[in-house]
Design a protein around this motif. Structure first.
Motif, PDB file in Angstrom:
ATOM      1  N   GLY B 159      12.466 -44.633  -5.833  1.00  0.00           N
ATOM      2  CA  GLY B 159      12.558 -46.079  -5.654  1.00  0.00           C
ATOM      3  C   GLY B 159      13.501 -46.427  -4.500  1.00  0.00           C
ATOM      4  O   GLY B 159      13.203 -47.308  -3.683  1.00  0.00           O
ATOM      5  N   ALA B 160      14.634 -45.700  -4.424  1.00  0.00           N
ATOM      6  CA  ALA B 160      15.611 -45.937  -3.357  1.00  0.00           C
ATOM      7  C   ALA B 160      15.008 -45.613  -1.996  1.00  0.00           C
ATOM      8  O   ALA B 160      15.378 -46.199  -0.976  1.00  0.00           O
ATOM      9  CB  ALA B 160      16.859 -45.097  -3.599  1.00  0.00           C
ATOM     10  N   LEU B 161      14.069 -44.662  -1.982  1.00  0.00           N
ATOM     11  CA  LEU B 161      13.403 -44.311  -0.728  1.00  0.00           C
ATOM     12  C   LEU B 161      12.232 -45.246  -0.439  1.00  0.00           C
ATOM     13  O   LEU B 161      11.505 -45.072   0.534  1.00  0.00           O
ATOM     14  CB  LEU B 161      12.880 -42.869  -0.797  1.00  0.00           C
ATOM     15  CG  LEU B 161      13.939 -41.772  -0.911  1.00  0.00           C
ATOM     16  CD1 LEU B 161      13.282 -40.420  -1.177  1.00  0.00           C
ATOM     17  CD2 LEU B 161      14.790 -41.716   0.352  1.00  0.00           C
ATOM     18  N   GLY B 162      12.041 -46.206  -1.327  1.00  0.00           N
ATOM     19  CA  GLY B 162      10.969 -47.172  -1.120  1.00  0.00           C
ATOM     20  C   GLY B 162       9.620 -46.685  -1.615  1.00  0.00           C
ATOM     21  O   GLY B 162       8.593 -47.288  -1.333  1.00  0.00           O
ATOM     22  N   ILE B 163       9.622 -45.578  -2.374  1.00  0.00           N
ATOM     23  CA  ILE B 163       8.348 -45.082  -2.904  1.00  0.00           C
ATOM     24  C   ILE B 163       8.291 -45.427  -4.380  1.00  0.00           C
ATOM     25  O   ILE B 163       9.090 -44.943  -5.173  1.00  0.00           O
ATOM     26  CB  ILE B 163       8.221 -43.553  -2.723  1.00  0.00           C
ATOM     27  CG1 ILE B 163       8.355 -43.197  -1.237  1.00  0.00           C
ATOM     28  CG2 ILE B 163       6.889 -43.055  -3.273  1.00  0.00           C
ATOM     29  CD1 ILE B 163       8.591 -41.737  -0.981  1.00  0.00           C
ATOM     30  N   THR B 164       7.357 -46.301  -4.732  1.00  0.00           N
ATOM     31  CA  THR B 164       7.227 -46.682  -6.132  1.00  0.00           C
ATOM     32  C   THR B 164       5.769 -46.560  -6.552  1.00  0.00           C
ATOM     33  O   THR B 164       4.896 -46.236  -5.732  1.00  0.00           O
ATOM     34  CB  THR B 164       7.672 -48.147  -6.357  1.00  0.00           C
ATOM     35  OG1 THR B 164       6.936 -48.959  -5.439  1.00  0.00           O
ATOM     36  CG2 THR B 164       9.155 -48.338  -6.154  1.00  0.00           C
ATOM     37  N   GLY B 165       5.537 -46.805  -7.820  1.00  0.00           N
ATOM     38  CA  GLY B 165       4.149 -46.839  -8.299  1.00  0.00           C
ATOM     39  C   GLY B 165       3.618 -45.478  -8.689  1.00  0.00           C
ATOM     40  O   GLY B 165       4.293 -44.703  -9.374  1.00  0.00           O
ATOM     41  N   LEU B 166       2.415 -45.217  -8.218  1.00  0.00           N
ATOM     42  CA  LEU B 166       1.657 -44.063  -8.679  1.00  0.00           C
ATOM     43  C   LEU B 166       2.348 -42.729  -8.421  1.00  0.00           C
ATOM     44  O   LEU B 166       2.459 -41.893  -9.316  1.00  0.00           O
ATOM     45  CB  LEU B 166       0.282 -44.097  -7.994  1.00  0.00           C
ATOM     46  CG  LEU B 166      -0.783 -43.142  -8.534  1.00  0.00           C
ATOM     47  CD1 LEU B 166      -1.068 -43.423  -9.992  1.00  0.00           C
ATOM     48  CD2 LEU B 166      -2.051 -43.251  -7.708  1.00  0.00           C
ATOM     49  N   LEU B 167       2.825 -42.511  -7.193  1.00  0.00           N
ATOM     50  CA  LEU B 167       3.272 -41.168  -6.817  1.00  0.00           C
ATOM     51  C   LEU B 167       4.438 -40.637  -7.648  1.00  0.00           C
ATOM     52  O   LEU B 167       4.337 -39.548  -8.202  1.00  0.00           O
ATOM     53  CB  LEU B 167       3.584 -41.109  -5.316  1.00  0.00           C
ATOM     54  CG  LEU B 167       3.885 -39.692  -4.825  1.00  0.00           C
ATOM     55  CD1 LEU B 167       2.661 -38.794  -4.918  1.00  0.00           C
ATOM     56  CD2 LEU B 167       4.440 -39.710  -3.409  1.00  0.00           C
ATOM     57  N   PRO B 168       5.551 -41.403  -7.766  1.00  0.00           N
ATOM     58  CA  PRO B 168       6.664 -40.852  -8.558  1.00  0.00           C
ATOM     59  C   PRO B 168       6.265 -40.567 -10.014  1.00  0.00           C
ATOM     60  O   PRO B 168       6.675 -39.555 -10.578  1.00  0.00           O
ATOM     61  CB  PRO B 168       7.729 -41.948  -8.509  1.00  0.00           C
ATOM     62  CG  PRO B 168       7.305 -42.898  -7.478  1.00  0.00           C
ATOM     63  CD  PRO B 168       5.861 -42.712  -7.223  1.00  0.00           C
ATOM     64  N   LYS B 169       5.425 -41.441 -10.585  1.00  0.00           N
ATOM     65  CA  LYS B 169       4.971 -41.222 -11.956  1.00  0.00           C
ATOM     66  C   LYS B 169       4.146 -39.938 -12.051  1.00  0.00           C
ATOM     67  O   LYS B 169       4.307 -39.138 -12.962  1.00  0.00           O
ATOM     68  CB  LYS B 169       4.115 -42.408 -12.436  1.00  0.00           C
ATOM     69  CG  LYS B 169       4.923 -43.661 -12.699  1.00  0.00           C
ATOM     70  CD  LYS B 169       4.169 -44.640 -13.578  1.00  0.00           C
ATOM     71  CE  LYS B 169       2.931 -45.183 -12.876  1.00  0.00           C
ATOM     72  NZ  LYS B 169       2.166 -46.096 -13.719  1.00  0.00           N
ATOM     73  N   SER B 170       3.264 -39.730 -11.080  1.00  0.00           N
ATOM     74  CA  SER B 170       2.427 -38.533 -11.081  1.00  0.00           C
ATOM     75  C   SER B 170       3.272 -37.270 -10.954  1.00  0.00           C
ATOM     76  O   SER B 170       2.911 -36.229 -11.494  1.00  0.00           O
ATOM     77  CB  SER B 170       1.439 -38.562  -9.933  1.00  0.00           C
ATOM     78  OG  SER B 170       0.684 -39.732 -10.015  1.00  0.00           O
TER      79      SER B 170
END
Lengths: 268, 306
Positions: B159-170
């Motif tokens: 999230g801090a890197l601005g990546i949210t949603g599908l990818l981190p959950k996967s």
């Protein structure tokens, strides 16, 4: 060196010179092969016979580069066995058919041809030819489980032959089959050997099988695995299973039996 | 022969349905009994406050229809399921189908990534001796870290890197998935009989020829057993990964908001959707498994533990 001895030298298919092989097990060192010397010439049918643990299969595996001797030298077609294996100089038939269950009979025969990169049309032609040779035409599309044990082993023989090796190793190929099937396949194999002029090295623990098929019988004994007798068999080429009742056959069988008994007595 | 075969097949189907229905009935009965046991103290307290005389049947009925019950009864959950699945448009944020879809997408992506990673690791372990010695202890250690501790960190860092949603959950799903696949696949790739390996050796087959023609097909039954475990784990991973996102979307967020607001009906409805989805995914893998394994056995019927 005269011409004859040159010919004799080039006809040597396998030379085993003073070979020793030790297996290191957790119970200590087992001498699987000890002081083994043997020379096999082209066109021979040589059987290794002996009780379990006498090293007959090990010796064949050494020739096929599936096992490395501890010492001594081995040449197959005048080269190191690993070189001979890389040049695909031999076919090998195992104790079990060793067919891939997901491949049809035809595709099982194609396996070595695919691996060796034989071209597609040629592959089909060879598979057809060798399945016919072992009387399995019409079974190309069947899967191994649909065939009897004897038929499966014939597929594996066709597979070994399809790459046209001049040398064929057979490790108790009929050991798991019933006696009737075995007799039948023995006759077929004899014809096959005579037709194709191949050199066959054959492992068995059946005396009648060895005497019936072989031109030479190597009698082996366990602990340590060694050769105790080499017996020439010169039974007529057109022999049938009936020959097993004749005095000539029984004389050779008796000599093999005596050799095996001697090896056994050494042991006790 | 033929008639015997047919009669066995005919017998098998009702043989499966009756035990399954019996178990379902038993679960529902235990559930209703549990609802009385867990909800009745509050109901009795209420009766006493209002000094109402009560009967056992009234208590049972009130326990089964209580609002914000400790354990909502099956029909309350069924009503909630209807309300959130059938009555809502699937694009609505209150539709469980919408949330299940979100969870499913990260489950599937995580499963594909995890299965891929597991297979690659297994091939490395089987083919490279150094990896065989060095990798396995790390793979096992990785699974000793509780996923609940790890998931929020991954989500927060991404999230801090601005990546949210599908990818981190996967990635959380992948983390749970790759382990059973790697372990099963290593075992599978090593499963061919020595005789078959010797056979290919006599042809001087290359390592990749041995891989494609022998090791991979031999590994299939092991791979599928692992994939069934992995896809169920992947769903768990996806739900756990949805908890720290603060209840935006996915079945995990529904569970979380259900517990925030004491909407136990919602929690149970989401749980049931998750369970059904999990069972569906596992049986889907099972169907593919049966097809593939049957083919690999040359069309012979094979029995695996389902």
């Amino acid at each position: 060196m005269n011409l004859e001895s040159v010919n004799a030298a080039t006809n040597k298919v396998a030379e085993v010179d003073d070979v020793y092989l030790d297996f290191h097990t957790k119970d200590g060192v087992v001498a699987a092969l000890s002081n083994v010397n043997l020379c096999i010439t082209a066109g021979e049918f040589v059987s290794f016979i002996g009780p379990s643990g006498c090293g007959k299969t090990t010796l064949m595996r050494v020739l096929a580069d599936l096992e490395q001797p501890t010492s001594g030298s081995v040449l197959v077609n005048g080269m190191h066995p690993s070189q001979a294996r890389k040049e695909r100089a031999y076919g090998y038939v195992f104790q079990a058919p060793a067919l891939l269950p997901w491949r049809t009979v035809q595709d099982n025969v194609l396996l070595p041809l695919e691996i060796m990169g034989v071209d597609k049309d040629k592959q089909q032609q060879l598979a057809e030819e060798y399945l016919q040779l072992v009387n399995l035409s019409g079974f190309e599309a069947k899967y191994p489980w649909q065939l009897s044990g004897g038929m499966q082993q014939r597929v594996s023989i066709a597979r070994a032959l399809s790459v046209k090796p001049q040398l064929l190793f057979m490790d108790e190929p009929f050991g798991a089959l019933d006696e009737i099937t075995r007799d039948h396949l023995n006759e077929q194999l004899l014809r096959l050997w005579q037709q194709t002029q191949k050199t066959v090295v054959f492992v068995t623990h059946s005396i009648p099988e060895a005497v019936f098929l072989s031109s030479r019988i190597v009698v082996m004994s366990p602990r340590p695995g060694r050769i105790i007798d080499v017996i020439d068999c010169d039974l007529p080429a057109d022999r049938t299973l009936d020959i097993r009742e004749t005095p000539e056959f029984l004389t050779i069988a008796q000599r093999v039996r005596t050799g095996l008994a001697a090896g056994h007595n050494d042991d006790s | 022969m033929m008639t015997a075969k047919v009669s066995i097949q005919v017998q098998r189907k009702p043989g499966n349905v009756i035990p399954v229905l019996t178990v379902v009935m038993a679960i529902i009965l235990v559930w209703y009994a549990g609802a009385i046991y867990l909800n009745s103290p509050q109901i009795i307290e209420r009766y006493e406050k209002k000094s109402i005389d009560w009967t056992v049947s009234q208590l049972a009925s009130d326990s089964w229809n209580m609002k914000r019950a400790v354990l909502p009864s099956p029909h309350q959950v069924a009503v909630e399921l209807k309300k959130t699945i059938v009555d809502k448009n699937i694009t609505s944020k209150r539709s469980l189908v919408y949330h299940a879809g979100i969870t499913l997408s990260s489950t599937l992506l995580g499963f594909v990534l995890g299965a891929g990673l597991g297979v690659i690791l297994a091939v490395g372990i089987v083919y490279v001796e150094t990896l065989d010695k060095s990798l396995m202890p790390w793979i096992i250690t990785s699974q000793t870290i509780p996923i609940l501790a790890l998931a929020p960190m991954v989500i927060v860092v991404f999230g801090a890197l601005g990546i949210t949603g599908l990818l981190p959950k996967s990635l959380i799903s992948m983390y749970l998935c790759f382990f059973p696949v790697a372990v099963g696949m290593v075992k599978g790739l090593r499963s061919p009989q020595p005789m078959l390996l010797d056979l290919l050796n006599t042809y001087s087959a290359s390592r990749w020829q041995v891989f494609w023609r022998l090791r991979l097909p031999s590994a299939a039954p092991f791979l599928f057993a692992s994939l069934k475990v992995a896809i169920a784990a992947s769903l768990v991973g996806a739900i756990v990964a949805e908890l720290p996102t603060g209840g935006q979307s996915g079945l995990g967020s529904r569970l979380l908001s259900g517990s925030y607001y004491g909407q136990t009906n919602l929690i149970w409805a989401a749980l049931i959707v998750a369970a059904v989805m999990s069972a569906g995914l596992v049986s889907l893998v099972g169907v593919i498994e049966r097809k593939v394994c049957r083919r690999l056995a040359g069309g012979q019927e094979v029995s695996h533990g389902h």
